[in-house]
Design an enzyme around this catalytic site. Sequence first.
Site, PDB file in Angstrom:
ATOM      1  N   MET A  30      41.461 -37.579  30.177  1.00 57.11           N
ATOM      2  CA  MET A  30      40.823 -36.853  29.081  1.00 57.11           C
ATOM      3  C   MET A  30      40.029 -35.668  29.637  1.00 57.11           C
ATOM      4  O   MET A  30      39.125 -35.149  28.995  1.00 57.11           O
ATOM      5  CB  MET A  30      39.928 -37.781  28.257  1.00 57.11           C
ATOM      6  CG  MET A  30      40.735 -38.813  27.485  1.00 57.11           C
ATOM      7  SD  MET A  30      39.918 -39.451  25.999  1.00 57.11           S
ATOM      8  CE  MET A  30      38.478 -40.222  26.707  1.00 57.11           C
ATOM      9  N   HIS A  34      37.131 -35.648  38.055  1.00 58.85           N
ATOM     10  CA  HIS A  34      36.242 -35.921  39.181  1.00 58.85           C
ATOM     11  C   HIS A  34      37.063 -36.577  40.292  1.00 58.85           C
ATOM     12  O   HIS A  34      38.291 -36.717  40.173  1.00 58.85           O
ATOM     13  CB  HIS A  34      35.065 -36.804  38.758  1.00 58.85           C
ATOM     14  CG  HIS A  34      35.474 -38.033  37.992  1.00 58.85           C
ATOM     15  ND1 HIS A  34      36.189 -39.074  38.561  1.00 58.85           N
ATOM     16  CD2 HIS A  34      35.274 -38.390  36.691  1.00 58.85           C
ATOM     17  CE1 HIS A  34      36.387 -40.013  37.664  1.00 58.85           C
ATOM     18  NE2 HIS A  34      35.865 -39.633  36.524  1.00 58.85           N
ATOM     19  N   HIS A  37      39.594 -39.323  39.406  1.00 54.17           N
ATOM     20  CA  HIS A  37      40.892 -38.840  38.917  1.00 54.17           C
ATOM     21  C   HIS A  37      41.755 -38.330  40.082  1.00 54.17           C
ATOM     22  O   HIS A  37      42.968 -38.597  40.134  1.00 54.17           O
ATOM     23  CB  HIS A  37      40.696 -37.686  37.926  1.00 54.17           C
ATOM     24  CG  HIS A  37      40.033 -38.073  36.641  1.00 54.17           C
ATOM     25  ND1 HIS A  37      38.778 -37.628  36.302  1.00 54.17           N
ATOM     26  CD2 HIS A  37      40.441 -38.862  35.624  1.00 54.17           C
ATOM     27  CE1 HIS A  37      38.444 -38.109  35.119  1.00 54.17           C
ATOM     28  NE2 HIS A  37      39.436 -38.873  34.686  1.00 54.17           N
ATOM     29  N   ASP A 153      38.645 -49.144  34.049  1.00 55.18           N
ATOM     30  CA  ASP A 153      39.021 -49.588  32.707  1.00 55.18           C
ATOM     31  C   ASP A 153      40.057 -50.704  32.847  1.00 55.18           C
ATOM     32  O   ASP A 153      41.216 -50.548  32.460  1.00 55.18           O
ATOM     33  CB  ASP A 153      39.598 -48.420  31.908  1.00 55.18           C
ATOM     34  CG  ASP A 153      38.557 -47.336  31.659  1.00 55.18           C
ATOM     35  OD1 ASP A 153      37.624 -47.588  30.883  1.00 55.18           O
ATOM     36  OD2 ASP A 153      38.675 -46.249  32.251  1.00 55.18           O
ATOM     37  N   GLN A 156      41.780 -51.954  29.727  1.00 51.75           N
ATOM     38  CA  GLN A 156      42.751 -50.952  29.294  1.00 51.75           C
ATOM     39  C   GLN A 156      44.019 -51.027  30.146  1.00 51.75           C
ATOM     40  O   GLN A 156      45.137 -50.931  29.629  1.00 51.75           O
ATOM     41  CB  GLN A 156      42.136 -49.560  29.389  1.00 51.75           C
ATOM     42  CG  GLN A 156      43.105 -48.423  29.098  1.00 51.75           C
ATOM     43  CD  GLN A 156      42.433 -47.078  29.159  1.00 51.75           C
ATOM     44  OE1 GLN A 156      41.771 -46.666  28.220  1.00 51.75           O
ATOM     45  NE2 GLN A 156      42.586 -46.378  30.281  1.00 51.75           N
ATOM     46  N   MET A 187      32.799 -43.835  39.231  1.00 50.26           N
ATOM     47  CA  MET A 187      33.048 -42.474  38.764  1.00 50.26           C
ATOM     48  C   MET A 187      33.473 -42.480  37.302  1.00 50.26           C
ATOM     49  O   MET A 187      34.314 -43.266  36.882  1.00 50.26           O
ATOM     50  CB  MET A 187      34.149 -41.825  39.592  1.00 50.26           C
ATOM     51  CG  MET A 187      33.746 -41.528  41.021  1.00 50.26           C
ATOM     52  SD  MET A 187      32.810 -39.991  41.079  1.00 50.26           S
ATOM     53  CE  MET A 187      32.679 -39.752  42.841  1.00 50.26           C
ATOM     54  N   SER A 188      32.871 -41.581  36.519  1.00 49.13           N
ATOM     55  CA  SER A 188      33.192 -41.449  35.105  1.00 49.13           C
ATOM     56  C   SER A 188      32.840 -40.045  34.650  1.00 49.13           C
ATOM     57  O   SER A 188      31.844 -39.465  35.114  1.00 49.13           O
ATOM     58  CB  SER A 188      32.405 -42.467  34.271  1.00 49.13           C
ATOM     59  OG  SER A 188      32.534 -42.203  32.893  1.00 49.13           O
ATOM     60  N   SER A 189      33.633 -39.499  33.735  1.00 51.20           N
ATOM     61  CA  SER A 189      33.320 -38.183  33.187  1.00 51.20           C
ATOM     62  C   SER A 189      31.990 -38.208  32.450  1.00 51.20           C
ATOM     63  O   SER A 189      31.299 -37.186  32.346  1.00 51.20           O
ATOM     64  CB  SER A 189      34.434 -37.739  32.237  1.00 51.20           C
ATOM     65  OG  SER A 189      35.661 -37.655  32.936  1.00 51.20           O
ATOM     66  N   ARG A 190      31.608 -39.376  31.934  1.00 48.24           N
ATOM     67  CA  ARG A 190      30.338 -39.491  31.215  1.00 48.24           C
ATOM     68  C   ARG A 190      29.129 -39.382  32.142  1.00 48.24           C
ATOM     69  O   ARG A 190      28.017 -39.133  31.680  1.00 48.24           O
ATOM     70  CB  ARG A 190      30.292 -40.816  30.452  1.00 48.24           C
ATOM     71  CG  ARG A 190      31.209 -40.850  29.233  1.00 48.24           C
ATOM     72  CD  ARG A 190      31.082 -42.172  28.483  1.00 48.24           C
ATOM     73  NE  ARG A 190      31.765 -42.114  27.198  1.00 48.24           N
ATOM     74  CZ  ARG A 190      33.039 -42.370  27.012  1.00 48.24           C
ATOM     75  NH1 ARG A 190      33.771 -42.710  28.059  1.00 48.24           N
ATOM     76  NH2 ARG A 190      33.601 -42.293  25.820  1.00 48.24           N
TER      77      ARG A 190
END
Length: 283
Positions: A30, A34, A37, A153, A156, A187-190
Amino acid sequence: MKKFHNKTELSNHIDGLKTNGNTIGFVPTMGALHNGHLSLVNKGLSENDVVVVSIFVNPTQFDNKEDLVKYPRTLEADVALLKTLSRKTIIVYAPTVKDIYGDKIKSQSFTFDGLEYEMEGAFRDGHFDGVGTIVRRLLEIVKPDSAYFGEKDFQQLQIIKKLVELNHIPVKIVGCKIHRAEDGLAMSSRNTRLTPQHRTVAPFIYKTLKSAKVKFGTKSAKYVTEWVEKQFKKQSLLELEYFIIADIETLKPVKRKSTKKSYRAFIAVYAGDIRLIDNIALN
């Protein structure tokens, strides 16, 4: 680096690559890329001739519309980051919402043998219908040989494996280890939205998971769960939403430990208004 915004043009290009004998890896994202990914992309590059990276903030998997609006969108920076890995063997697919959904933004309904009702499914209404919808559509567009997903995740990941199995989609789903910052935060985009104060305290989540793993070696799941809940009550800047020890196959909470089963601890925590998830293998 080739970039596509149209699914038909991308699909035609991939068909040409496959005709010439190229294998295709796929990393759906999405955006707000980072190092986590990039580790997935590198894994894909090591196992395939070409890797397609999709960058699409999928509206149907957000139960919180405010979270959708605030989700970072940094396409130019994402492409620049991918170029540091490879300009020739990475393809970017950055579709519009219309290219994916047409005029009707709506999820399909899925059943995943009950996996969708546990943990995240219990706290995020309709989330996995949205995930199933976008992943299925992307797999149909890209037609990869292998697709790569992070274990952060983990639920998921298990649901996507079930999606592929139930719908007979010819792709290998590869789970990749959680990529962490030096202080342990997954690590997370958030993470970019955390205040400096919350970012300082957020590594407490992984520290607690590691301690829970040690305790699970000699204590019951109930004992460990209650211990974790007590730790977070002492940490005023973090609010525990759930901590669950589950069977990795069914994702159902463990009632009595068995040496024949594998377990994982799952956690969701609010740092201010930012929701962070993590997990750790226990045995």
